[in-house]
Design an enzyme around this catalytic site. Structure first.
Site, PDB file in Angstrom:
ATOM      1  N   LYS A 157       0.873  -1.174   0.000  1.00 55.64           N
ATOM      2  CA  LYS A 157       0.000   0.000   0.000  1.00 55.64           C
ATOM      3  C   LYS A 157       0.913   1.228   0.000  1.00 55.64           C
ATOM      4  CE  LYS A 157      -4.239   1.649   2.258  1.00 55.64           C
ATOM      5  NZ  LYS A 157      -5.132   1.741   1.102  1.00 55.64           N
TER       6      LYS A 157
HETATM    7  N1  PPE Z   1      -7.999  -1.661  -3.089  1.00 54.37           N
HETATM    8  C1  PPE Z   1      -7.463  -0.416  -3.036  1.00 54.37           C
HETATM    9  C2  PPE Z   1      -6.826   0.137  -4.248  1.00 54.37           C
HETATM   10  C3  PPE Z   1      -7.529   0.312  -1.839  1.00 54.37           C
HETATM   11  O1  PPE Z   1      -7.002   1.525  -1.779  1.00 54.37           O
HETATM   12  C4  PPE Z   1      -8.162  -0.241  -0.706  1.00 54.37           C
HETATM   13  C5  PPE Z   1      -8.250   0.536   0.586  1.00 54.37           C
HETATM   14  C6  PPE Z   1      -8.695  -1.542  -0.801  1.00 54.37           C
HETATM   15  C7  PPE Z   1      -8.592  -2.215  -2.003  1.00 54.37           C
HETATM   16  C8  PPE Z   1      -9.345  -2.228   0.380  1.00 54.37           C
HETATM   17  O2  PPE Z   1      -8.390  -2.532   1.372  1.00 54.37           O
HETATM   18  P1  PPE Z   1      -8.789  -2.669   2.917  1.00 54.37           P
HETATM   19  O3  PPE Z   1      -9.032  -1.320   3.438  1.00 54.37           O
HETATM   20  O4  PPE Z   1      -7.634  -3.348   3.533  1.00 54.37           O
HETATM   21  O5  PPE Z   1     -10.016  -3.500   2.962  1.00 54.37           O
HETATM   22  N2  PPE Z   1      -8.362   1.936   0.477  1.00 54.37           N
HETATM   23  C9  PPE Z   1      -8.132   2.753   1.644  1.00 54.37           C
HETATM   24  C10 PPE Z   1      -7.830   4.201   1.340  1.00 54.37           C
HETATM   25  C11 PPE Z   1      -8.807   4.959   0.554  1.00 54.37           C
HETATM   26  C12 PPE Z   1      -8.457   6.438   0.430  1.00 54.37           C
HETATM   27  O6  PPE Z   1      -9.162   7.111  -0.351  1.00 54.37           O
HETATM   28  O7  PPE Z   1      -7.543   6.954   1.070  1.00 54.37           O
HETATM   29  C13 PPE Z   1      -9.215   2.580   2.706  1.00 54.37           C
HETATM   30  O8  PPE Z   1     -10.284   2.038   2.431  1.00 54.37           O
HETATM   31  O9  PPE Z   1      -8.966   2.949   3.848  1.00 54.37           O
END
Ligand code: PPE
Length: 309
Positions: A157
């Protein structure tokens, strides 16, 4: 964004307005940072952070993939998150730990630049709108491809990766859609700009497997476990765009987005269906400590007093 009292910066609690970095910071120039998004929910036992240790473990993994050694252990970062929740005094908040190559030398090679670590917390409501949670959102397949595994490790990330997401969601918003869906270079469905994606067809769920350039989402993993617990079959597989158009239901999930239905993809109407709503409710009950599955996943900011002590 709603400001809160303090921001944690390299071990110090700094006033919100004073949490500044130098313009020569390496991460600002080259996107050489890693971050997390975590939610703390109000539960009967006090504020509880959902899967905090898993998120911090992913932060450490993300850093390793950028040749970066975090100066703080998972235990230290967990304590810092609790400290911040305590001082900002919010019953529910979003936590944003971030570490980046800091101020030192410029030039792309990160070299000996110090690693700077910060944690912000603030109240963040429904990511795709309250209305989106209920009535679903309209998504569009992006013309931008999801970065491939040999471009930047998508398992990390990393802040720089989010230029890919920013282009996709901005393009979609400008075209009048709420969110973008990115495909891999091979044409398989990857994820949204900030969410993973699930398809429901004939009562079964499928979601892109980890090799399809997705972030290994913690919400995705949670939803898979909840769905299996409710008796659904879930396949981690390859998904193509026609699977979306022909789906009975499609939803996105992420820490910020929680479980959000897609009511259409590329203007093909899908509608909000019962499986999505059941999983959404089960997810919201889980994060607020109202289901048996919650117990291993909730990490309490202020530990509830032990009875009799
Ligand atoms: N794909 C992407 C590209 C992504 O950024 C997130 C989280 C996920 C999947 C889901 O991951 P998880 O949160 O572990 O279930 N995106 C984060 C940030 C968004 C932002 O705009 O800043 C979030 O959901 O916190």
């Amino acid at each position: 964004m709603r400001e809160t009292e303090k921001i944690w910066m390299d071990g110090e609690l700094v006033d919100w307005a004073d949490a500044k970095i130098h313009v020569g910071t390496h991460g600002l120039h080259y996107g050489s940072g890693v971050f997390e998004g975590i939610r703390c929910y109000e539960t009967a036992g006090g504020p509880a952070v959902f899967r905090l240790t898993d998120h911090l473990q992913r932060l450490h993994n993300s850093a390793r993939l950028l040749y970066m050694e975090l100066p703080y252990s998972i235990d230290e970062l967990r304590d810092a998150c609790y400290e911040l929740i305590g001082v900002n005094g919010l019953p529910e908040c979003y936590l944003r730990p971030m570490a980046f190559y800091g101020y030192g030398e410029l030039g792309v090679a990160a070299g000996d630049n110090p690693i700077e670590t910060v944690i912000m917390s603030w109240p963040w409501g429904a990511y795709l709108g309250e209305e989106g949670l209920k009535a679903g959102i309209r998504a569009k397949i992006s013309t931008w491809q999801r970065i491939g595994p040999n471009v930047i490790p998508h398992v990390s990330k990393a802040t720089g990766i989010y230029l890919n997401s920013m282009l996709a969601v901005t393009e979609a918003n400008r075209a009048g859609y709420d969110e973008a869906i990115l495909l891999t270079a091979e044409g398989y469905v990857a994820d949204g700009s900030g969410e993973n994606i699930f398809v429901v067809k004939d009562g079964k769920l499928s979601t892109p497997e980890l090799s399809n350039s997705i972030l290994p989402g913690i919400t995705r993993d949670t939803v898979i476990q909840i769905a299996r617990g409710l008796g659904y079959e879930v396949a981690e597989t390859q998904v193509i765009r026609s699977d979306l158009y022909l789906a009975d239901e499609v939803f996105m999930c992420g820490t910020a987005a929680e479980v959000t239905p897609l009511r259409s993809v590329d203007d093909v109407e899908i509608g909000v269906g019962p499986v999505t709503l059941e999983l959404q409710q089960a997810y919201l009950d889980t994060v607020r400590g109202r289901r048996a599955q919650s117990s291993g996943w909730l990490e309490y900011a202020e530990r509830a007093p032990v009875p009799g002590s």
